[in-house]
Each structure stands twice: as structure tokens, then as C-alpha cells.
Motif scaffolding. Structure first.
Motif, PDB file in Angstrom:
ATOM      1  N   ALA A   1      -5.124   5.479  -6.195  1.00 38.61           N
ATOM      2  CA  ALA A   1      -5.045   4.164  -6.850  1.00 38.61           C
ATOM      3  C   ALA A   1      -3.787   4.001  -7.690  1.00 38.61           C
ATOM      4  CB  ALA A   1      -6.291   3.915  -7.700  1.00 38.61           C
ATOM      5  N   GLN A   2      -2.667   4.570  -7.236  1.00 39.94           N
ATOM      6  CA  GLN A   2      -1.408   4.463  -7.975  1.00 39.94           C
ATOM      7  C   GLN A   2      -0.389   3.544  -7.297  1.00 39.94           C
ATOM      8  OE1 GLN A   2      -0.708   5.988 -11.128  1.00 39.94           O
ATOM      9  NE2 GLN A   2      -2.925   6.084 -10.903  1.00 39.94           N
ATOM     10  N   GLY A   3      -0.700   3.047  -6.123  1.00 40.87           N
ATOM     11  CA  GLY A   3       0.256   2.216  -5.397  1.00 40.87           C
ATOM     12  C   GLY A   3       0.434   0.851  -6.028  1.00 40.87           C
ATOM     13  N   THR A   4       1.528   0.186  -5.672  1.00 40.33           N
ATOM     14  CA  THR A   4       1.811  -1.164  -6.158  1.00 40.33           C
ATOM     15  C   THR A   4       1.686  -2.171  -5.020  1.00 40.33           C
ATOM     16  OG1 THR A   4       4.179  -0.983  -5.696  1.00 40.33           O
ATOM     17  CG2 THR A   4       3.419  -0.242  -7.869  1.00 40.33           C
ATOM     18  N   ILE A   5       1.553  -3.440  -5.384  1.00 39.87           N
ATOM     19  CA  ILE A   5       1.447  -4.465  -4.348  1.00 39.87           C
ATOM     20  C   ILE A   5       2.738  -4.538  -3.542  1.00 39.87           C
ATOM     21  CG2 ILE A   5       2.164  -6.315  -5.929  1.00 39.87           C
ATOM     22  CD1 ILE A   5      -0.386  -6.565  -3.000  1.00 39.87           C
ATOM     23  N   GLY A   6       3.880  -4.309  -4.179  1.00 44.25           N
ATOM     24  CA  GLY A   6       5.146  -4.306  -3.441  1.00 44.25           C
ATOM     25  C   GLY A   6       5.202  -3.184  -2.431  1.00 44.25           C
ATOM     26  N   GLY A   7       4.715  -2.004  -2.816  1.00 44.86           N
ATOM     27  CA  GLY A   7       4.698  -0.873  -1.893  1.00 44.86           C
ATOM     28  C   GLY A   7       3.763  -1.095  -0.722  1.00 44.86           C
ATOM     29  N   VAL A   8       2.613  -1.725  -1.002  1.00 51.03           N
ATOM     30  CA  VAL A   8       1.655  -2.040   0.066  1.00 51.03           C
ATOM     31  C   VAL A   8       2.306  -2.924   1.118  1.00 51.03           C
ATOM     32  CG1 VAL A   8      -0.407  -3.425   0.558  1.00 51.03           C
ATOM     33  CG2 VAL A   8      -0.457  -1.713  -1.254  1.00 51.03           C
ATOM     34  N   LEU A   9       3.046  -3.936   0.665  1.00 52.76           N
ATOM     35  CA  LEU A   9       3.674  -4.866   1.606  1.00 52.76           C
ATOM     36  C   LEU A   9       4.890  -4.238   2.276  1.00 52.76           C
ATOM     37  CD1 LEU A   9       3.366  -8.188  -0.413  1.00 52.76           C
ATOM     38  CD2 LEU A   9       1.874  -7.316   1.396  1.00 52.76           C
ATOM     39  N   ALA A  10       5.642  -3.412   1.544  1.00 51.92           N
ATOM     40  CA  ALA A  10       6.797  -2.754   2.144  1.00 51.92           C
ATOM     41  C   ALA A  10       6.384  -1.881   3.316  1.00 51.92           C
ATOM     42  CB  ALA A  10       7.531  -1.915   1.101  1.00 51.92           C
ATOM     43  N   ALA A  11       5.200  -1.262   3.204  1.00 55.56           N
ATOM     44  CA  ALA A  11       4.692  -0.415   4.282  1.00 55.56           C
ATOM     45  C   ALA A  11       3.734  -1.160   5.203  1.00 55.56           C
ATOM     46  CB  ALA A  11       3.995   0.809   3.690  1.00 55.56           C
ATOM     47  N   ASN A  12       3.457  -2.438   4.893  1.00 55.32           N
ATOM     48  CA  ASN A  12       2.546  -3.264   5.698  1.00 55.32           C
ATOM     49  C   ASN A  12       1.199  -2.557   5.896  1.00 55.32           C
ATOM     50  OD1 ASN A  12       1.852  -5.615   7.159  1.00 55.32           O
ATOM     51  ND2 ASN A  12       2.370  -4.638   9.095  1.00 55.32           N
ATOM     52  N   LEU A  13       0.609  -2.113   4.799  1.00 52.06           N
ATOM     53  CA  LEU A  13      -0.618  -1.319   4.871  1.00 52.06           C
ATOM     54  C   LEU A  13      -1.845  -2.196   5.070  1.00 52.06           C
ATOM     55  CD1 LEU A  13      -0.024   1.302   2.038  1.00 52.06           C
ATOM     56  CD2 LEU A  13       0.535   1.459   4.471  1.00 52.06           C
TER      57      LEU A  13
END
Length: 396
Positions: free
Chosen positions: A104-116
């Protein structure tokens, strides 16, 4: 000297990127750093840390629209929408358990950058399908905006789709606008036990072709999650609808055996385990993420079992295979050859040590025409090649 730069707003990001472009200084782009070991090791001396870009700019639950800064922890975003009876329907996975970092340490920007996207992708689409707008800074040091803050917005090019899945190699997202959806009233899981891979995937595909409106379809072979194999189908919605659709699956899949049922709390735990690849958490063995046609999954895994010892399970009705190489070797050549042999797809190396990720293509090599298009896109957005260089392709 190596430096970490932590901007407070989009203007700060613009200044840092413009300086880096002028001085030919490559930047590693991170949020909380939870996905830092995804992809190839970045070839940069300086770090652009976006964890200071946090907070909600606007949230209109009645309009199902949320605008948030890119460094905001995804856990905060999910709690905010959950408190309002809503959800991010693309169900972003948390790579923390698999990559050995705090969950639970990820960011919304990281989620979208990796298209998770999680198990619900088969019904709700990928992360990029839920982005309405984005503010970002290109590798030229220029701020640009694309999309808007309404669901029906078709202005300009759909640049967010290009940025989602680019792992920060094209631009630095600073603010994103997302479409959210009402959270279902309840959920349940239809479980068939003891099926082999072939029958398990056949059952999943039959269910996906029915009127049951399945929002998760996975097959866990024996030993993956303890005990015998489980073929599981998630149903979400109003309780009466879930009950009706459960009976629909009973009638449709009766030849595969008598099903059991998991109610909402157990359903939530199970699908979080599937989403976050928890069966392989805490280990160091190489893990591959294989994307193929759903019916090709069992054939792919069976052919690889003849080459090396592995463990695998299936999501997305068999179209997504999570595979762990139990002997510690990458088996890159065998894995990609097997993907090609079943009609093609993608093989992405998700977990491996830095030396292994430096020596093989982490992402599936693109056909020449697509690779040329990707290079042109990179040249337009980041002509100096300063954003996450080498993250996806060596030297780019």
C-alpha cells in the motif's frame, strides 16, 4: 553529484525537467519508489521524487469524477472513494507483496504510469480507460494538458492513453482526473474445486460467454493457494442479482462438479490475493507476467513445464498467466518462444535482480514497425532522452 529533487507543484517539476533537458542530465522518476524494481534499472544520476505532489484538487461524487495530484498514495485515493460508496473499477494491483516492499505504498501516478489493472479488467477495462484528463510535463520541460473533467470529453488527442503504460519515459504526470464508479452492494465467488488447467480454463471461458456478468475469472492450480485447485468466478452487484447469477453459473457449469460459494468478506480476501500475486510474495525466484489468448494459457504452461520447474496460475479467464521459475533461472528464451508458439502475446519479466533485468529485455520486444513508432513518440515527447532512460528499452 547525485541529487534527489522533490518538487512541490507542477511549476517546480517544469523547472527541474527544463534544467535537466538543458544540461543533458537524465532523471529517474519515482513516487514512493514501490515499483522502482519494475522494468530495467534506470540509467540516471538524479532522482525526481514526486511524493510531495499530494492531495485532492476536486472530487464530485455525484458526477463520478476525481482530480488528484500524481504523488497521492493510491491507498488514500481508494479510501476516499470507498468512504463515498464508490471505487476505482480498474482495481489497481499492489506490487508491494511481490517486490518485497511495504504494501500500500504506491501512488496514483505510479499506477497509471504502469497501467496497473486487476482482475476486474475483463469487465471494466484497463487503468488507461478510466483516465479523463492529465496535466504533465514533457521531456522538453513544457507543461501540457490533455482531456478534461467530464466523462464525455473528446477534445484533442488522447495523450493520457499514450502516457499510461509508458513508465514515465515520455512525460512526468503531475495531476490526473479519473472516472470513478459506484461500489457494488455485495459480492460472492463461485468456486469449482479439483479441476485441471484445461478444464478450469474451459469453465472460465464458458462463464465469460454467458449472461452471468462475471467480474473476475481465475484458475489456481493445486498448491498455488494451498490445497487442491480452485476455479473461481466473482459476481458483484445487488444481492438478488448475485444470487440469480450464481444459479445461472450452477446450471451452466454443472458438468464440472458441485460448486461452493464464498461470501463478500472471503471474496474480498481471495481476489486481493489473486490481484497482488500473493502466492509468490516474499520470494526471490524470477516471476513472469504472460499475456496470451485465454484458451492458450494451459498449453503455454504445459510446454514450459517440460523445460523447467515452475508454478503458475491464471487470471483474466486464462489470458493472464503469473509464472514463477522455481529453479531461480530466468528461462527468457524458452518463455518467449513458448508465447510465440501459442499464437503470440507478451512476456514481461516482473521480478528479478538488477543484473538479470539489465541483461535481458524486461518487456516483450516489439515488432520493428511498432518499435519505430515508439521511438518516434519518444523523440517527440523527450528528445534528449532524459526521462527514466533505459527503464523500458536499453539505451532509450
Amino acid at each position: 553529484m547525485d541529487a534527489t529533487m522533490k518538487p512541490r507543484n507542477t511549476g517546480d517539476v517544469e523547472k527541474v525537467v527544463a534544467w535537466a533537458a538543458a544540461e543533458d542530465q537524465p532523471l529517474e522518476i519515482i513516487g514512493q519508489g514501490s515499483k522502482r524494481t519494475l522494468g530495467r534499472p534506470v540509467q540516471a544520476a538524479h532522482v525526481l521524487d514526486l511524493s510531495g505532489l499530494t492531495g485532492v484538487e476536486s472530487y464530485e461524487p455525484a458526477e463520478l469524477v476525481l482530480t488528484v495530484k500524481a504523488g497521492t498514495p493510491i491507498a488514500e485515493v481508494e479510501k476516499l472513494v470507498d468512504d463515498n460508496g464508490q471505487e476505482l473499477s480498474f482495481e489497481p494491483m499492489d506490487f508491494g507483496p511481490l517486490l518485497g516492499v511495504t504494501p500500500a505504498q504506491g501512488t496514483i501516478g505510479g499506477v497509471l504510469a504502469a497501467n496497473l489493472s486487476g482482475p476486474r479488467r475483463i469487465k471494466a477495462g484497463a487503468a488507461r480507460d478510466h483516465v479523463l484528463g492529465m496535466e504533465a510535463v514533457s521531456g522538453r520541460g513544457e507543461i501540457f494538458n490533455s482531456g478534461g473533467k467530464v466523462v464525455k470529453n473528446v477534445t484533442g488527442y488522447d495523450l493520457p492513453r499514450a502516457l499510461c503504460g509508458a513508465y514515465g519515459t515520455l512525460a512526468v504526470a503531475t495531476t490526473v482526473t479519473l472516472k470513478v464508479n459506484p461500489k457494488p452492494e455485495t459480492s460472492a465467488t463461485f468456486v469449482l474445486s479439483g479441476l485441471d488447467d484445461d478444464d478450469g480454463i474451459k469453465a472460465l471461458c464458458q462463464a465469460m460467454g454467458s449472461s452471468a456478468e462475471v467480474s473476475g475469472a481465475a484458475h489456481l492450480p493445486a498448491g498455488v493457494n494451498g490445497g487442491s485447485s480452485s476455479t473461481v468466478l466473482r459476481l458483484e452487484g445487488f444481492s438478488t442479482s448475485v444470487d440469480y447469477r450464481f444459479k445461472t453459473l450452477q446450471a451452466l457449469l454443472g458438468t464440472y462438479g458441485t460448486p461452493s460459494r464464498l461470501e463478500a468478506s472471503e471474496t474480498g480476501a481471495l481476489w486481493q490475493t489473486i490481484r497482488d500475486v500473493k502466492p509468490y510474495a516474499g520470494g526471490e525466484t524470477p516471476v513472469w507476467r504472460l499475456s496470451v489468448a485465454p484458451t492458450a494459457g494451459p498449453q503455454l504452461v504445459a510446454s514450459l513445464r517440460e523445460a523447467f520447474e515452475l508454478q503458475a496460475y491464471y487470471d483474466w479467464s486464462g489470458g493472464l498467466v503469473w509464472l514463477s521459475c522455481l529453479d531461480g533461472s530466468l528461462h527468457e528464451a524458452e518463455t518467449r518462444a513458448a508465447v510465440d508458439a501459442v499464437g503470440g502475446g507478451h512476456a514481461t519479466l516482473v521480478r528479478a535482480d538488477a543484473s538479470q533485468r539489465s541483461n535481458v529485455p524486461v518487456f516483450h520486444p516489439q515488432p520493428a514497425p511498432l518499435a519505430a513508432l515508439s521511438r518516434r513518440l519518444k523523440e517527440q515527447f523527450d528528445p534528449k532522452g532524459i526521462l527514466n532512460p533505459g527503464k523500458m528499452v536499453s539505451g532509450v
